[in-house]
Design a protein around this motif. Structure first.
Motif, PDB file in Angstrom:
ATOM      1  N   ARG A 173       0.834  -1.214   0.000  1.00 36.64           N
ATOM      2  CA  ARG A 173       0.000   0.000   0.000  1.00 36.64           C
ATOM      3  C   ARG A 173       0.863   1.255   0.000  1.00 36.64           C
ATOM      4  O   ARG A 173       0.554   2.221  -0.681  1.00 36.64           O
ATOM      5  CB  ARG A 173      -0.904   0.000   1.229  1.00 36.64           C
ATOM      6  CG  ARG A 173      -2.231  -0.663   0.947  1.00 36.64           C
ATOM      7  CD  ARG A 173      -3.159  -0.510   2.106  1.00 36.64           C
ATOM      8  NE  ARG A 173      -2.930  -1.725   2.891  1.00 36.64           N
ATOM      9  CZ  ARG A 173      -3.098  -1.869   4.179  1.00 36.64           C
ATOM     10  NH1 ARG A 173      -3.536  -0.876   4.900  1.00 36.64           N
ATOM     11  NH2 ARG A 173      -2.835  -2.990   4.790  1.00 36.64           N
ATOM     12  N   PHE A 174       1.954   1.222   0.727  1.00 35.23           N
ATOM     13  CA  PHE A 174       2.851   2.373   0.777  1.00 35.23           C
ATOM     14  C   PHE A 174       3.473   2.640  -0.599  1.00 35.23           C
ATOM     15  O   PHE A 174       3.523   3.772  -1.053  1.00 35.23           O
ATOM     16  CB  PHE A 174       3.939   2.136   1.843  1.00 35.23           C
ATOM     17  CG  PHE A 174       4.924   3.242   1.930  1.00 35.23           C
ATOM     18  CD1 PHE A 174       4.559   4.467   2.489  1.00 35.23           C
ATOM     19  CD2 PHE A 174       6.222   3.084   1.445  1.00 35.23           C
ATOM     20  CE1 PHE A 174       5.476   5.510   2.566  1.00 35.23           C
ATOM     21  CE2 PHE A 174       7.123   4.115   1.515  1.00 35.23           C
ATOM     22  CZ  PHE A 174       6.753   5.340   2.077  1.00 35.23           C
ATOM     23  N   ILE A 175       3.940   1.554  -1.272  1.00 35.82           N
ATOM     24  CA  ILE A 175       4.554   1.717  -2.592  1.00 35.82           C
ATOM     25  C   ILE A 175       3.516   2.221  -3.584  1.00 35.82           C
ATOM     26  O   ILE A 175       3.811   3.106  -4.393  1.00 35.82           O
ATOM     27  CB  ILE A 175       5.170   0.387  -3.060  1.00 35.82           C
ATOM     28  CG1 ILE A 175       6.366   0.025  -2.162  1.00 35.82           C
ATOM     29  CG2 ILE A 175       5.581   0.445  -4.523  1.00 35.82           C
ATOM     30  CD1 ILE A 175       6.908  -1.359  -2.394  1.00 35.82           C
ATOM     31  N   LYS A 176       2.334   1.721  -3.530  1.00 33.61           N
ATOM     32  CA  LYS A 176       1.270   2.146  -4.433  1.00 33.61           C
ATOM     33  C   LYS A 176       0.969   3.638  -4.197  1.00 33.61           C
ATOM     34  O   LYS A 176       0.790   4.403  -5.138  1.00 33.61           O
ATOM     35  CB  LYS A 176       0.026   1.298  -4.186  1.00 33.61           C
ATOM     36  CG  LYS A 176      -1.103   1.570  -5.120  1.00 33.61           C
ATOM     37  CD  LYS A 176      -2.256   0.624  -4.824  1.00 33.61           C
ATOM     38  CE  LYS A 176      -3.452   0.910  -5.662  1.00 33.61           C
ATOM     39  NZ  LYS A 176      -4.581   0.061  -5.332  1.00 33.61           N
ATOM     40  N   HIS A 177       0.942   4.030  -2.946  1.00 29.94           N
ATOM     41  CA  HIS A 177       0.669   5.422  -2.620  1.00 29.94           C
ATOM     42  C   HIS A 177       1.782   6.338  -3.144  1.00 29.94           C
ATOM     43  O   HIS A 177       1.512   7.414  -3.658  1.00 29.94           O
ATOM     44  CB  HIS A 177       0.526   5.586  -1.094  1.00 29.94           C
ATOM     45  CG  HIS A 177       0.152   6.963  -0.686  1.00 29.94           C
ATOM     46  ND1 HIS A 177      -1.088   7.482  -0.934  1.00 29.94           N
ATOM     47  CD2 HIS A 177       0.865   7.944  -0.058  1.00 29.94           C
ATOM     48  CE1 HIS A 177      -1.126   8.718  -0.483  1.00 29.94           C
ATOM     49  NE2 HIS A 177       0.060   9.027   0.061  1.00 29.94           N
ATOM     50  N   PRO A 182       3.800  11.042  -6.326  1.00 29.71           N
ATOM     51  CA  PRO A 182       5.236  11.178  -6.098  1.00 29.71           C
ATOM     52  C   PRO A 182       5.658  12.603  -5.718  1.00 29.71           C
ATOM     53  O   PRO A 182       6.531  12.779  -4.890  1.00 29.71           O
ATOM     54  CB  PRO A 182       5.847  10.764  -7.418  1.00 29.71           C
ATOM     55  CG  PRO A 182       4.777  10.888  -8.425  1.00 29.71           C
ATOM     56  CD  PRO A 182       3.485  10.750  -7.695  1.00 29.71           C
ATOM     57  N   LEU A 183       5.088  13.639  -6.320  1.00 31.47           N
ATOM     58  CA  LEU A 183       5.530  14.999  -6.045  1.00 31.47           C
ATOM     59  C   LEU A 183       5.146  15.436  -4.646  1.00 31.47           C
ATOM     60  O   LEU A 183       5.895  16.118  -3.959  1.00 31.47           O
ATOM     61  CB  LEU A 183       4.955  15.978  -7.076  1.00 31.47           C
ATOM     62  CG  LEU A 183       5.458  15.763  -8.502  1.00 31.47           C
ATOM     63  CD1 LEU A 183       4.739  16.709  -9.426  1.00 31.47           C
ATOM     64  CD2 LEU A 183       6.948  15.986  -8.561  1.00 31.47           C
TER      65      LEU A 183
END
Length: 191
Positions: A173-177, A182-183
């Motif tokens: 979930r963290f990587i997807k978020h 990203p900015l």
């Protein structure tokens, strides 16, 4: 009295019960017009010089039906045909203890029940008979339709969450978020 006439009269008077002495096969045969039919009569006793007779009954057995003498097989003479039988159409031959009646170019009028018979003293012994049915077209057997069977669905119960599974889901979930925003994340990290 002529021997063949005597034979037909004797056959009329005999009680038609199949015996285990003469075994006929097949019990029923269906043949297409202009084809060949082979009927078999196996003698379960030693016949020696005894003769085997072939008779035909054109209709179902009843008090007014009669037997036609077709042919006989004799150990010295071979096949002896009845008076009104087409000799090129019918042959009788012996194969060990079996006596084969071979009919060629059969027609619908050849349909009937065929009996093999031996004359003993004093009785007549008949086979059980073979019913021959001559037809213009043989029936076809329809192929059974194949139904597709649906696959069974298997319901699985959810597994209890393990510590390792929870960590992995939280990381995903963290990587997807991070990928989605990203900015926004970088600007927070820069401060």
């Amino acid at each position: 009295m002529r021997p063949r006439l005597w034979l037909l009269l004797a056959a009329q008077l005999a009680v038609l019960r199949g015996s285990s002495v003469l075994q006929q096969t097949p019990a029923y045969i269906q043949v297409q017009t202009n084809k060949m039919a082979m009927l078999s009569c196996e003698a379960k006793i030693s016949l020696g010089n005894m003769r085997i007779y072939w008779l035909r009954q054109r209709q179902a057995p009843s008090s007014d039906s009669h037997h036609e003498f077709l042919a006989l097989w004799d150990s010295t003479k071979g096949t002896v045909h009845g008076e009104e039988v087409e000799q090129e159409k019918l042959a009788v031959f012996r194969d060990a203890s079996r006596f084969i009646l071979n009919l060629t170019s059969v027609k619908p009028e050849d349909s009937g029940i065929y009996f093999c018979m031996i004359i003993g003293s004093p009785e007549l012994t008949f086979g059980k008979g073979t019913q021959l049915s001559v037809v213009d077209f043989l029936p076809t057997t329809a192929q059974p339709t194949k139904k597709s069977t649906p696959k069974k669905r298997v319901c699985r119960l959810p597994r209890p969450a393990t510590q390792k599974g929870r960590r992995r889901r939280a990381r995903l979930r963290f990587i997807k978020h991070l990928r989605l925003h990203p900015l926004e994340k970088r600007s927070r990290l820069d401060y």
